[in-house]
Design a protein around this motif. Structure first.
Motif, PDB file in Angstrom:
ATOM      1  N   LEU A  44       0.824  -1.202   0.000  1.00  0.00           N
ATOM      2  CA  LEU A  44       0.000   0.000   0.000  1.00  0.00           C
ATOM      3  C   LEU A  44       0.864   1.261   0.000  1.00  0.00           C
ATOM      4  O   LEU A  44       0.493   2.283  -0.589  1.00  0.00           O
ATOM      5  N   LEU A  45       2.008   1.197   0.650  1.00  0.00           N
ATOM      6  CA  LEU A  45       2.932   2.327   0.610  1.00  0.00           C
ATOM      7  C   LEU A  45       3.396   2.578  -0.829  1.00  0.00           C
ATOM      8  O   LEU A  45       3.576   3.725  -1.248  1.00  0.00           O
ATOM      9  N   LEU A  46       3.562   1.499  -1.583  1.00  0.00           N
ATOM     10  CA  LEU A  46       3.953   1.652  -2.983  1.00  0.00           C
ATOM     11  C   LEU A  46       2.896   2.417  -3.759  1.00  0.00           C
ATOM     12  O   LEU A  46       3.210   3.246  -4.628  1.00  0.00           O
ATOM     13  N   LEU A  47       1.621   2.167  -3.465  1.00  0.00           N
ATOM     14  CA  LEU A  47       0.544   2.866  -4.171  1.00  0.00           C
ATOM     15  C   LEU A  47       0.512   4.349  -3.820  1.00  0.00           C
ATOM     16  O   LEU A  47       0.059   5.166  -4.619  1.00  0.00           O
ATOM     17  N   ALA A  48       0.959   4.696  -2.631  1.00  0.00           N
ATOM     18  CA  ALA A  48       0.968   6.091  -2.203  1.00  0.00           C
ATOM     19  C   ALA A  48       2.245   6.821  -2.601  1.00  0.00           C
ATOM     20  O   ALA A  48       2.348   8.036  -2.440  1.00  0.00           O
ATOM     21  N   ASP A  49       3.219   6.090  -3.132  1.00  0.00           N
ATOM     22  CA  ASP A  49       4.527   6.654  -3.468  1.00  0.00           C
ATOM     23  C   ASP A  49       4.471   7.376  -4.815  1.00  0.00           C
ATOM     24  O   ASP A  49       4.054   6.798  -5.821  1.00  0.00           O
ATOM     25  N   SER A  50       4.884   8.625  -4.829  1.00  0.00           N
ATOM     26  CA  SER A  50       4.863   9.400  -6.073  1.00  0.00           C
ATOM     27  C   SER A  50       5.809   8.836  -7.124  1.00  0.00           C
ATOM     28  O   SER A  50       5.701   9.176  -8.308  1.00  0.00           O
ATOM     29  N   ARG A  51       6.729   7.964  -6.696  1.00  0.00           N
ATOM     30  CA  ARG A  51       7.674   7.367  -7.649  1.00  0.00           C
ATOM     31  C   ARG A  51       7.092   6.154  -8.376  1.00  0.00           C
ATOM     32  O   ARG A  51       7.735   5.605  -9.272  1.00  0.00           O
ATOM     33  N   LEU A  52       5.880   5.737  -7.999  1.00  0.00           N
ATOM     34  CA  LEU A  52       5.232   4.642  -8.708  1.00  0.00           C
ATOM     35  C   LEU A  52       5.101   5.027 -10.180  1.00  0.00           C
ATOM     36  O   LEU A  52       4.586   6.115 -10.495  1.00  0.00           O
ATOM     37  N   PRO A  53       5.566   4.198 -11.110  1.00  0.00           N
ATOM     38  CA  PRO A  53       5.539   4.568 -12.529  1.00  0.00           C
ATOM     39  C   PRO A  53       4.137   4.482 -13.120  1.00  0.00           C
ATOM     40  O   PRO A  53       3.843   3.655 -13.984  1.00  0.00           O
ATOM     41  N   ALA A  54       3.270   5.366 -12.620  1.00  0.00           N
ATOM     42  CA  ALA A  54       1.878   5.369 -13.069  1.00  0.00           C
ATOM     43  C   ALA A  54       1.494   6.700 -13.699  1.00  0.00           C
ATOM     44  O   ALA A  54       0.315   6.993 -13.868  1.00  0.00           O
ATOM     45  N   GLY A  55       2.478   7.520 -14.021  1.00  0.00           N
ATOM     46  CA  GLY A  55       2.207   8.771 -14.724  1.00  0.00           C
ATOM     47  C   GLY A  55       1.755   9.932 -13.869  1.00  0.00           C
ATOM     48  O   GLY A  55       1.440  11.001 -14.393  1.00  0.00           O
ATOM     49  N   GLY A  56       1.702   9.746 -12.541  1.00  0.00           N
ATOM     50  CA  GLY A  56       1.240  10.823 -11.683  1.00  0.00           C
ATOM     51  C   GLY A  56       2.090  12.075 -11.769  1.00  0.00           C
ATOM     52  O   GLY A  56       1.585  13.201 -11.608  1.00  0.00           O
ATOM     53  N   HIS A  57       3.389  11.898 -12.042  1.00  0.00           N
ATOM     54  CA  HIS A  57       4.287  13.052 -12.120  1.00  0.00           C
ATOM     55  C   HIS A  57       3.941  13.978 -13.288  1.00  0.00           C
ATOM     56  O   HIS A  57       4.388  15.121 -13.336  1.00  0.00           O
ATOM     57  N   LEU A 108      -2.152   3.911 -14.081  1.00  0.00           N
ATOM     58  CA  LEU A 108      -2.086   3.219 -12.792  1.00  0.00           C
ATOM     59  C   LEU A 108      -2.439   1.748 -12.958  1.00  0.00           C
ATOM     60  O   LEU A 108      -1.796   0.872 -12.360  1.00  0.00           O
ATOM     61  N   LEU A 109      -3.437   1.447 -13.773  1.00  0.00           N
ATOM     62  CA  LEU A 109      -3.834   0.069 -13.979  1.00  0.00           C
ATOM     63  C   LEU A 109      -2.694  -0.742 -14.588  1.00  0.00           C
ATOM     64  O   LEU A 109      -2.441  -1.882 -14.180  1.00  0.00           O
ATOM     65  N   ARG A 110      -1.993  -0.156 -15.531  1.00  0.00           N
ATOM     66  CA  ARG A 110      -0.858  -0.847 -16.144  1.00  0.00           C
ATOM     67  C   ARG A 110       0.219  -1.141 -15.104  1.00  0.00           C
ATOM     68  O   ARG A 110       0.770  -2.251 -15.056  1.00  0.00           O
ATOM     69  N   ALA A 111       0.502  -0.170 -14.250  1.00  0.00           N
ATOM     70  CA  ALA A 111       1.541  -0.346 -13.234  1.00  0.00           C
ATOM     71  C   ALA A 111       1.136  -1.394 -12.203  1.00  0.00           C
ATOM     72  O   ALA A 111       1.938  -2.257 -11.821  1.00  0.00           O
ATOM     73  N   VAL A 112      -0.104  -1.336 -11.751  1.00  0.00           N
ATOM     74  CA  VAL A 112      -0.549  -2.254 -10.704  1.00  0.00           C
ATOM     75  C   VAL A 112      -0.657  -3.678 -11.230  1.00  0.00           C
ATOM     76  O   VAL A 112      -0.325  -4.646 -10.519  1.00  0.00           O
TER      77      VAL A 112
END
Length: 237
Positions: free
Chosen positions: A7-20, A114-118
């Motif tokens: 769950l910490l991974l999901l909250a991490d801005s470094r998750l490669p899900a395009g949030g940046h 996000l779906l692709r990353a998860v």
């Protein structure tokens, strides 16, 4: 006990899900002169948290509750309709709470990323169901991702509410050259409100999706449309 590592991974801005690539409306707000310094940034974050932040957190909590029932194989016991139909209802309710076409576009783009990353991190049939949809909204994907990694609707709401302010805050550092330490102090000051919004959102997790919060933020909708038409922009939204 704190959040499990997945769950910490999901909250991490470094998750490669395009949030940046998304500023949560901060870039057009800065361009319009509505956010120029720390006080105006803090006001922007408070407003965003209380409106779109609450809506997204409630959608994530509701999606997590539904996905958890699917994960546990208890959807029928709750008298729920076909799983695909429930996701369609939630997606339609998300659409109804995003008046701006540009805002809906950004939410779906982030949902796809996000779906692709998860799915790469934690493959699960529930995520496969979402992947079959045209492009699900970001809050729904987040809620499902929390469920398949063992989290609760409260966890989903907390991660969503935190993201509602942390993303724009990070963008403000890059766009306005603000002191990162001062920006994180502003985030720390907002922590009680983030918790309160998450708690309110969690309270809607098991109800009728039509009754989910629908707090509006007209200025953010206008900013989203203006941003999409801008000739030059650093962020997608």
């Amino acid at each position: 006990m704190g959040l499990p590592a997945p769950l910490l991974l999901l909250a991490d801005s470094r998750l490669p899900a395009g949030g940046h690539a998304h500023s949560g409306g901060l870039e057009p707000a800065a361009e319009a002169g509505a956010v120029t310094d720390l006080p105006t940034l803090a006001a922007f974050l408070r407003g965003r948290l209380a409106t779109t932040g609450l809506v997204s957190a409630a959608l994530s909590a509701a999606a997590c509750a539904h996905a958890a029932r699917a994960v546990n194989g208890t959807a029928r016991a709750y008298g729920e309709p076909n799983e695909d139909e429930t996701w369609s209802v939630l997606d339609a309710e998300a659409d109804a709470r995003m008046p701006s076409p540009a805002g809906r576009r950004a939410s779906r783009a982030q949902g796809r990323s996000l779906l692709r990353a998860v799915r790469a991190m934690s493959p699960h049939p529930v995520l496969d169901v979402l992947a079959a949809f045209p492009i699900p909204h970001h809050p729904l994907v987040l809620g499902a991702a929390v469920a398949v990694t063992g989290g609760s609707p409260a966890d989903a709401a907390s991660i969503s509410a935190y993201g509602a302010v942390s993303g724009p805050a990070s963008a403000a550092v890059r766009l306005l050259g603000l002191d990162p330490l001062a920006v994180h102090r502003a985030l720390a000051d907002l922590a009680p409100q983030v918790d309160a919004v998450a708690a309110e959102a969690t309270g809607h997790a098991g109800g009728d999706p039509r009754d989910l919060p629908a707090a509006s933020a007209p200025a953010l909708d206008i900013f989203a449309e203006l941003h999409l038409q801008a000739d030059l922009r650093l962020f997608e939204s």
